[in-house]
Structure formats: C-alpha cells, structure tokens
Design a protein around this motif. Structure first.
Motif, PDB file in Angstrom:
ATOM      1  N   MET A  41       0.849  -1.194   0.000  1.00  0.00           N
ATOM      2  CA  MET A  41       0.000   0.000   0.000  1.00  0.00           C
ATOM      3  C   MET A  41       0.886   1.247   0.000  1.00  0.00           C
ATOM      4  SD  MET A  41      -3.215   0.647   2.524  1.00  0.00           S
ATOM      5  CE  MET A  41      -3.554  -1.107   2.490  1.00  0.00           C
ATOM      6  N   THR A  42       0.503   2.237  -0.774  1.00  0.00           N
ATOM      7  CA  THR A  42       1.308   3.441  -0.937  1.00  0.00           C
ATOM      8  C   THR A  42       0.767   4.553  -0.048  1.00  0.00           C
ATOM      9  OG1 THR A  42       1.708   2.824  -3.241  1.00  0.00           O
ATOM     10  CG2 THR A  42       2.173   5.099  -2.623  1.00  0.00           C
ATOM     11  N   ILE A  43       1.625   5.128   0.787  1.00  0.00           N
ATOM     12  CA  ILE A  43       1.220   6.207   1.694  1.00  0.00           C
ATOM     13  C   ILE A  43       1.758   7.526   1.144  1.00  0.00           C
ATOM     14  CG2 ILE A  43       1.148   6.973   4.083  1.00  0.00           C
ATOM     15  CD1 ILE A  43       0.068   4.103   3.516  1.00  0.00           C
ATOM     16  N   GLY A  44       0.859   8.480   0.936  1.00  0.00           N
ATOM     17  CA  GLY A  44       1.249   9.733   0.288  1.00  0.00           C
ATOM     18  C   GLY A  44       0.885  10.961   1.083  1.00  0.00           C
ATOM     19  N   CYS A  45       1.305  12.104   0.543  1.00  0.00           N
ATOM     20  CA  CYS A  45       1.021  13.397   1.152  1.00  0.00           C
ATOM     21  C   CYS A  45       0.665  14.408   0.069  1.00  0.00           C
ATOM     22  CB  CYS A  45       2.239  13.889   1.940  1.00  0.00           C
ATOM     23  SG  CYS A  45       1.920  15.393   2.906  1.00  0.00           S
ATOM     24  N   HIS A  46      -0.347  15.203   0.334  1.00  0.00           N
ATOM     25  CA  HIS A  46      -0.763  16.261  -0.590  1.00  0.00           C
ATOM     26  C   HIS A  46       0.264  17.379  -0.595  1.00  0.00           C
ATOM     27  CE1 HIS A  46      -3.259  19.216  -2.601  1.00  0.00           C
ATOM     28  NE2 HIS A  46      -4.204  18.311  -2.774  1.00  0.00           N
ATOM     29  N   GLY A  47       0.602  17.877  -1.768  1.00  0.00           N
ATOM     30  CA  GLY A  47       1.614  18.920  -1.890  1.00  0.00           C
ATOM     31  C   GLY A  47       1.286  20.192  -1.146  1.00  0.00           C
ATOM     32  N   LEU A  48      -0.001  20.472  -0.914  1.00  0.00           N
ATOM     33  CA  LEU A  48      -0.380  21.710  -0.241  1.00  0.00           C
ATOM     34  C   LEU A  48      -0.068  21.706   1.252  1.00  0.00           C
ATOM     35  CD1 LEU A  48      -3.698  22.593  -2.083  1.00  0.00           C
ATOM     36  CD2 LEU A  48      -1.675  24.041  -1.919  1.00  0.00           C
ATOM     37  N   VAL A  49       0.368  20.561   1.778  1.00  0.00           N
ATOM     38  CA  VAL A  49       0.878  20.559   3.151  1.00  0.00           C
ATOM     39  C   VAL A  49       2.169  21.369   3.226  1.00  0.00           C
ATOM     40  CG1 VAL A  49       1.912  19.068   4.944  1.00  0.00           C
ATOM     41  CG2 VAL A  49      -0.210  18.381   3.791  1.00  0.00           C
ATOM     42  N   TRP A  50       2.893  21.448   2.106  1.00  0.00           N
ATOM     43  CA  TRP A  50       4.245  22.020   2.108  1.00  0.00           C
ATOM     44  C   TRP A  50       4.336  23.400   1.486  1.00  0.00           C
ATOM     45  CZ3 TRP A  50       6.074  18.827   5.355  1.00  0.00           C
ATOM     46  CH2 TRP A  50       5.776  17.457   5.285  1.00  0.00           C
ATOM     47  N   THR A  51       3.521  23.672   0.480  1.00  0.00           N
ATOM     48  CA  THR A  51       3.613  24.955  -0.220  1.00  0.00           C
ATOM     49  C   THR A  51       2.296  25.278  -0.904  1.00  0.00           C
ATOM     50  OG1 THR A  51       4.806  26.212  -1.930  1.00  0.00           O
ATOM     51  CG2 THR A  51       4.525  23.858  -2.325  1.00  0.00           C
ATOM     52  N   GLY A  52       2.037  26.566  -1.094  1.00  0.00           N
ATOM     53  CA  GLY A  52       0.856  26.984  -1.826  1.00  0.00           C
ATOM     54  C   GLY A  52       1.168  27.406  -3.246  1.00  0.00           C
ATOM     55  N   VAL A  53       2.447  27.345  -3.615  1.00  0.00           N
ATOM     56  CA  VAL A  53       2.878  27.800  -4.941  1.00  0.00           C
ATOM     57  C   VAL A  53       3.596  26.650  -5.645  1.00  0.00           C
ATOM     58  CG1 VAL A  53       4.275  29.459  -6.216  1.00  0.00           C
ATOM     59  CG2 VAL A  53       3.134  30.156  -4.091  1.00  0.00           C
ATOM     60  N   PHE A  54       3.106  26.264  -6.806  1.00  0.00           N
ATOM     61  CA  PHE A  54       3.694  25.135  -7.514  1.00  0.00           C
ATOM     62  C   PHE A  54       4.390  25.561  -8.798  1.00  0.00           C
ATOM     63  CE2 PHE A  54       0.909  23.257  -4.478  1.00  0.00           C
ATOM     64  CZ  PHE A  54       1.642  22.171  -4.028  1.00  0.00           C
ATOM     65  N   ASP A  55       5.292  26.553  -8.627  1.00  0.00           N
ATOM     66  CA  ASP A  55       6.276  26.837  -9.662  1.00  0.00           C
ATOM     67  C   ASP A  55       7.398  25.811  -9.465  1.00  0.00           C
ATOM     68  OD1 ASP A  55       7.445  27.720  -7.317  1.00  0.00           O
ATOM     69  OD2 ASP A  55       7.613  29.812  -7.936  1.00  0.00           O
ATOM     70  N   ALA A  56       8.469  25.919 -10.245  1.00  0.00           N
ATOM     71  CA  ALA A  56       9.540  24.916 -10.150  1.00  0.00           C
ATOM     72  C   ALA A  56      10.114  24.797  -8.735  1.00  0.00           C
ATOM     73  CB  ALA A  56      10.635  25.211 -11.171  1.00  0.00           C
ATOM     74  N   PRO A  57      10.435  25.902  -8.044  1.00  0.00           N
ATOM     75  CA  PRO A  57      10.933  25.770  -6.671  1.00  0.00           C
ATOM     76  C   PRO A  57       9.917  25.123  -5.732  1.00  0.00           C
ATOM     77  CG  PRO A  57      11.495  27.934  -7.543  1.00  0.00           C
ATOM     78  CD  PRO A  57      10.540  27.310  -8.516  1.00  0.00           C
ATOM     79  N   GLY A  58       8.635  25.477  -5.885  1.00  0.00           N
ATOM     80  CA  GLY A  58       7.597  24.891  -5.048  1.00  0.00           C
ATOM     81  C   GLY A  58       7.433  23.407  -5.302  1.00  0.00           C
ATOM     82  N   ILE A  59       7.505  23.022  -6.549  1.00  0.00           N
ATOM     83  CA  ILE A  59       7.417  21.607  -6.920  1.00  0.00           C
ATOM     84  C   ILE A  59       8.538  20.813  -6.262  1.00  0.00           C
ATOM     85  CG2 ILE A  59       7.792  20.032  -8.865  1.00  0.00           C
ATOM     86  CD1 ILE A  59       6.202  22.097 -10.580  1.00  0.00           C
ATOM     87  N   ARG A  60       9.745  21.360  -6.328  1.00  0.00           N
ATOM     88  CA  ARG A  60      10.906  20.662  -5.756  1.00  0.00           C
ATOM     89  C   ARG A  60      10.836  20.624  -4.230  1.00  0.00           C
ATOM     90  NH1 ARG A  60      13.641  23.104 -10.337  1.00  0.00           N
ATOM     91  NH2 ARG A  60      14.046  25.007  -9.127  1.00  0.00           N
ATOM     92  N   LEU A  61      10.407  21.738  -3.617  1.00  0.00           N
ATOM     93  CA  LEU A  61      10.291  21.790  -2.162  1.00  0.00           C
ATOM     94  C   LEU A  61       9.289  20.754  -1.656  1.00  0.00           C
ATOM     95  CD1 LEU A  61      10.832  23.174   0.610  1.00  0.00           C
ATOM     96  CD2 LEU A  61       8.873  24.667   0.084  1.00  0.00           C
TER      97      LEU A  61
END
Length: 289
Positions: free
Chosen positions: A1-21
């Motif tokens: 089973m795969t356990i994941g996390c939503h990206g919005l826990v970490w950042t509200g901006v999904f430009d390249a730096p946000g994607i990497r963060l």
C-alpha cells in the motif's frame, strides 16, 4: 500500500521551486508518494517535477478541483468544453510524470452551489468524465471522482451517490475517491461507505475533522481503517491538511482556511505518516491471514 502526502501541506505555490520543495519535504516526512494539485496543468513544470520525483524516489498522483470557468456540470457548452480540455491536459501531465492515479473534484466546480445540480448538468458531467476516462485508459491512468461535502459540490456528497453516478458511465478505470474529512460530515458512519464502494474504491484521502493533526478531531479513524482492511484495499492513502500558514490564495478562500491548525508542517507531516502507518499495522494484526 502506498502512503502519500498532498503537496499543499508544504507549499501553496507550484512553480519549479515549489514543486521541488514539496517533493523534498514529502520524502523527508517518510511518505512514498506526493499528490500534486494540478489546478493549472497548462503551466505545470513537468520537467521540474519529473526531476524532483526521480531525485527523491517518490511515486506521484495528481488531483484538482474545477472552477466556475471549467465546471463540466454547467449547462454552458463553452464552460463544459473548457473543463474537458483542462482535465485532458491534467491526465497527460500526470502520465508524463509516470503517475497512474488522477482524482479530485473533477466532475463539477469545487464551490458552494446555491441550487441543486440539474439533470442536464449531471449528464454533461458524465459525458465528459467518460471521455476523460477513455483518454486516461490510453495513458495507463486510473480516474477517481472525489466525494466531498455539500459546501464544495452539489453533485457527489456520499459514496452511494458516486456509485450511482459512475454506474451510468461504466468505465473499468473509473472509480471512487473517498476522503475521511468529507465522510465525517456527510456519511452516517465510516464503515459502510467504504464497503459500499468495494472494488470501485480507487483512492483515499486521510484528513481530520478540522483538517489539522490526525487524531485530534472527531473522525473515527479506527473504524475507517478496519473497513479498508475488510476490503483488502491496496490503493494510495494520502494525507491532506490545510492551515493558513501555507496559502494557495484561491483554494484557501474557497475551502475557508481562516485559521492556523498547525504552524510546523515538518512535524505535522511526520506525525501523519506515523499515524497512518500505525493504523494500518494495527488492523493488520486482526485481519485473517
């Protein structure tokens, strides 16, 4: 089973730096998968995301919520067409990233409606979702419609509503996406809706009743995880949480993220990863082998 996390826990901006963060933080917290929100798949930096996924050894899924301008449950043909184009592009972005699960409020706008959904609007939504599912199948992607509360859609508020909606479309790669935060509002319990979905359950969001730390609200997680075990569910289980500390302006306003339910997302994420894995380990001890 795969356990994941939503990206919005970490950042509200999904430009390249946000994607990497977001990828870096997801890995550091111990998760297997990151769920990227593709609110604008036309501008999403696929190359940056692919590089970040490879660097951190993460799997990927993608989700979104449609807007009024892309609401496929609208009776305006131009709005429906815009929504279809956005969904098809999102599927392609996910497939290019190597992901196989596309989910979210992809069947209507994510907003509080002031009237019930119309028969024509539902038919428009189902017609587009059928085409999206067909395109997704060609790209090796599963599609799951997220059941959310009455303040975020007027189309699918319960597991049984989702099953009835999907029955008229009948695509093998199309299923249900359940979210404990929304179930806690709309469903009568946390067990029957999971069993109702059965093999159609393709994706799960884990969220607390106030969207903060797991185990500090009113969601009956013990019962929910027992239901997953009863089904022998093997799909992704992804943590989702929101606070005014991390703000994606349009989404935060729509979801009513007005207060800080947490300030340290590193601690929040690590806690969620341990909480989910602990619940899975516990139910495994009582499951027949």
């Amino acid at each position: 089973m795969t356990i994941g996390c939503h990206g919005l826990v970490w950042t509200g901006v999904f430009d390249a730096p946000g994607i990497r963060l977001a990828a870096e933080k997801t890995k550091q917290a111990g998760f297997d998968l990151i769920e990227y929100p593709l609110m604008d798949p036309f501008s999403f930096d696929v190359a940056a995301a692919r590089s970040a996924l490879d660097e951190h050894g993460l799997q990927v899924s993608a989700s979104l919520g449609l807007s009024e301008a892309t609401d496929i449950s609208s009776e305006d043909a131009s709005v429906v067409a815009a929504g279809e184009a956005l969904l098809l592009r999102a599927v392609d972005v996910l497939a290019d990233l190597g992901g196989t699960y596309f989910c979210g409020v992809i069947y209507s706008a994510m907003k509080k409606y002031l009237e019930p959904a119309t028969p024509q609007g539902i038919a428009n939504s189902q017609r587009v979702i059928a085409r999206v599912a067909d395109h997704a199948a060609e790209r090796g992607v599963r599609v799951a419609v997220e059941v959310v509360n009455r303040y975020e859609t007027n189309v699918l508020n319960t597991s049984r509503q989702a099953l009835a909606y999907l029955a008229e479309i009948d695509r093998p790669n199309l299923g249900v996406h359940l979210d404990t935060y929304h179930m806690n509002i709309e469903e009568s319990d946390m067990f029957a809706p999971v069993l109702d979905a059965a093999d159609a359950l393709h994706y799960v969001h884990i969220g607390e009743s106030h969207r903060g730390y797991l185990g500090t609200g009113s969601v009956d997680f013990d019962t929910f995880f027992r239901a997953l075990a009863r089904l022998d569910y093997q799909g992704p289980i992804t943590f989702e949480s929101f606070s005014s500390v991390v703000v994606a302006p349009d989404l935060s306003r729509m979801l009513g993220i007005w207060r800080n339910l947490w300030t340290d997302n590193d601690d929040l994420g690590a806690h969620a990863n341990a909480f989910i894995r602990g619940k899975l380990a516990a139910v495994d001890t009582i499951r027949p082998h």
